[in-house]
Every structure is written in C-alpha cells, then in structure tokens.
Write an enzyme that holds these catalytic residues in place. Structure first.
Site, PDB file in Angstrom:
ATOM      1  N   HIS A  36      46.901   7.961   4.901  1.00 50.14           N
ATOM      2  CA  HIS A  36      46.340   9.199   5.459  1.00 50.14           C
ATOM      3  C   HIS A  36      45.727   8.911   6.836  1.00 50.14           C
ATOM      4  O   HIS A  36      44.519   9.102   7.026  1.00 50.14           O
ATOM      5  CB  HIS A  36      45.237   9.750   4.541  1.00 50.14           C
TER       6      HIS A  36
ATOM      7  N   HIS B  16      48.801  16.143   4.655  1.00 52.81           N
ATOM      8  CA  HIS B  16      48.435  15.154   3.632  1.00 52.81           C
ATOM      9  C   HIS B  16      48.448  13.742   4.216  1.00 52.81           C
ATOM     10  O   HIS B  16      47.447  13.028   4.131  1.00 52.81           O
ATOM     11  CB  HIS B  16      49.388  15.266   2.428  1.00 52.81           C
TER      12      HIS B  16
ATOM     13  N   GLU C 263      52.015   8.204  -7.159  1.00 53.01           N
ATOM     14  CA  GLU C 263      53.123   8.506  -6.234  1.00 53.01           C
ATOM     15  C   GLU C 263      54.328   7.602  -6.474  1.00 53.01           C
ATOM     16  O   GLU C 263      55.218   7.517  -5.622  1.00 53.01           O
ATOM     17  CB  GLU C 263      52.664   8.398  -4.773  1.00 53.01           C
TER      18      GLU C 263
ATOM     19  N   HIS D 198      52.403   4.511   1.910  1.00 54.62           N
ATOM     20  CA  HIS D 198      51.861   5.861   2.111  1.00 54.62           C
ATOM     21  C   HIS D 198      50.402   5.735   2.534  1.00 54.62           C
ATOM     22  O   HIS D 198      49.677   4.879   2.028  1.00 54.62           O
ATOM     23  CB  HIS D 198      51.972   6.663   0.817  1.00 54.62           C
TER      24      HIS D 198
ATOM     25  N   GLU E 280      56.518   3.193  24.527  1.00 51.50           N
ATOM     26  CA  GLU E 280      57.397   2.462  23.611  1.00 51.50           C
ATOM     27  C   GLU E 280      57.652   3.152  22.268  1.00 51.50           C
ATOM     28  O   GLU E 280      58.368   2.610  21.428  1.00 51.50           O
ATOM     29  CB  GLU E 280      56.863   1.040  23.421  1.00 51.50           C
TER      30      GLU E 280
HETATM   31  O1  2HA Z   1      47.160   7.689  -4.374  1.00 58.24           O
HETATM   32  O2  2HA Z   1      47.252   9.086  -1.494  1.00 58.24           O
HETATM   33  O3  2HA Z   1      48.945  10.912  -2.382  1.00 58.24           O
HETATM   34  C1  2HA Z   1      46.408   8.526  -3.576  1.00 58.24           C
HETATM   35  C2  2HA Z   1      47.244   9.314  -2.677  1.00 58.24           C
HETATM   36  C3  2HA Z   1      48.100  10.346  -3.281  1.00 58.24           C
HETATM   37 ZN    ZN Z   2      48.085  10.584  -0.273  1.00 53.93          ZN
END
Ligand code: 2HA
Ligand code: ZN
Length: 272
Positions: A141, A210, A116, A139, A169
């Site tokens: 999940h 995602h 990414e 990033h 808040e």
């Molecule tokens: O690198 O989360 O979007 C693993 C991820 C890709």
């Molecule tokens: Zn990811």
C-alpha cells in the site's frame, strides 16, 4: 539439515518486509509477499515428507501442484517478520489435489497464509505462462501511489503515461506500464482472477484505492518496480497542484526507451 532461519530466501523475506514497513508502505497487516522456491533449495532445510498441516486454499491451482512457496501470514504485520519469521511466514507446497496446501514450516502460532493467496497464486500462474523465470509476487500500500489514485484517472494508459513523465528512467524500468483495476473487494477469487488477467501483460497492477501488485524474477526486481512507481507517484503528488512549466516530452520518452532497447507500450505514448 541446515537451520531454516539461515536460508537466503528467509533472509530476503525478512529484509524486504522490513524495508517496506520502514518506507511506510505496509501499515498494520497491510501487504503480502509470495516467493516461488525450488524444491532443491527447500530440501536443504526441511524434510519434504514432514507435513505439519494441510490448509485449503479455496480455489484450484492445478499448474502449481508440487510447487513450493514462502508466503507471509494472514493478519501478520510486516513490522514483526524480522523478529519472528517462524510465526509470520510459512513454507507451503501446493498439494496433489491443487486445492490444498501442505504446510512444511512456519505459521507457528497456528496461523495461515495471506488472505490474498488467490491473487498471489493466480498471478504466479499468469506470469509463469509468459515468463517461466518469474518467482515473486508482492502486494503493498505505498503512500503516494495510493494518494494518486484519488486525484488521477484510474485508466492504465493515462496513469502509465503520467508515471513515465515523472522520472526519466520510469519507461526503462516498467516499459510494460501499469495495469489498473477499479476498486474491488479484496481477499476474493474475483479480484485474484482480475489481477491475473492483467498480469499476463503487466508486471505491475494497481488495485484502485487499495494498493499495488508487482511481479518479477527476483525480490530486487519486484521491489524495484514498486519502488519506482512509488517514486514517480510521489513526484506527481508534489507537483500536481502547481503549474507545470517543464515536462519530459513523448518524443523524449521514445528516445530513452529506444536508447535502452526496451519493448515499451508504444500506444501509451501520444506521438503523431
Ligand atoms: O493482507 O493488504 O489486501 C493485507 C492486505 C490485504
Ligand atoms: Zn492490501
């Protein structure tokens, strides 16, 4: 030269990935972090002329030429960063051509940066253009944020409004709201460009079904943004299938935003 494993920025990467893993946000190789470093802070630990490898990035990042980043590795597990930072992290410098990266440390098993990287570097460029002090792109999940994507409209105005209603808040923590992208193929320049476009006006961007991107000046700020969205999404998921008998009204959201003096997206509230 000081031992790189004692560098505060390496410790921050280790602590943050460990926290994210323990919160259940980053299963397997899920998630990635990039952290812009000052040349002077890298020079305390590494010989800046000693390039281990040169790795193509697959896109052009002219505004970042000469800039240093510590970045999580592709295919690496957040679970393992703390026990082996040199294999799971790397320090890169964007080379003079703008399309390759000089590896100065890390990826010790022959690996490279996250797939990414386009979304990360393009997001850095977008954030730096509006906030020269931005240093972190993250990033992840997070579970409830992701769950919410399946039962709530993927519309940034509606989704931000719902999140703001879930904890008092929220509007103070992310007054700029949450940008939303539809499901897209990850690991591409296209999703990187779309993320960066949102990052011009948002510090948080949901990748539909995602995960989420966050950007900030420090690791704590960025982590805190994602953590607050995730908390709000959890409250939403705990309550969305029950009758709602109380809520924070829009005039109350306005009241708290104004009491804290934050520049919030007024058009995301439903006031007369
Ligand atoms: O690198 O989360 O979007 C693993 C991820 C890709
Ligand atoms: Zn990811």
């Amino acid at each position: 030269m000081k031992d790189i494993l004692t560098a505060p920025f390496v410790k921050e990467m280790c602590d943050t990935t460990a926290n994210m893993y323990r919160l259940g946000w980053d299963e397997r190789n899920g998630g990635n972090i990039s952290y812009l470093l000052e040349e002077a802070e890298v020079a305390e630990y590494l010989d800046l002329n000693h390039v281990l490898r040169t790795i193509p990035t697959g896109f052009e990042a002219k505004p970042l030429i000469g800039k240093y980043f510590i970045v999580t590795g592709t295919g690496k597990y957040f679970k393992n960063v703390q026990s082996d930072p040199a294999a799971n992290l790397g320090i890169i410098r964007i080379a003079e051509d703008g399309t390759t990266a000089d590896l100065l440390w890390g990826y010790s098993d022959g690996g490279k940066f996250t797939s990414e990287l386009p979304a990360h570097l393009m997001s850095h460029m977008a954030r730096l253009s509006v906030d020269p002090e931005n240093r972190v792109v993250m990033h992840s999940h997070p579970t409830h944020t992701l769950a919410m994507n399946y039962v709530h409209p993927l519309d940034e105005k509606e989704l931000t409004h719902t999140l703001w209603e879930m904890c008092t808040e929220c509007i103070v923590v992310f007054p700029d709201g949450v940008g939303v992208l539809p499901w897209m193929l990850c690991g591409t320049n296209s999703i990187g460009e779309a993320t960066a476009e949102k990052m011009k006006t948002y510090r948080l961007v949901i990748w539909g079904m995602h995960g989420i991107y966050g950007a900030g000046r420090t690791m704590d700020e960025t982590f805190g943004l994602i953590e607050t969205v995730e908390k709000a999404a959890q409250i939403y998921m705990l309550t969305c299938n029950r009758p709602r008998i109380n809520t924070i009204r829009d005039d109350q959201l306005q009241e708290i935003a104004e009491a804290f003096g934050v520049a919030y997206r007024k058009d995301f509230l439903r006031l007369e």
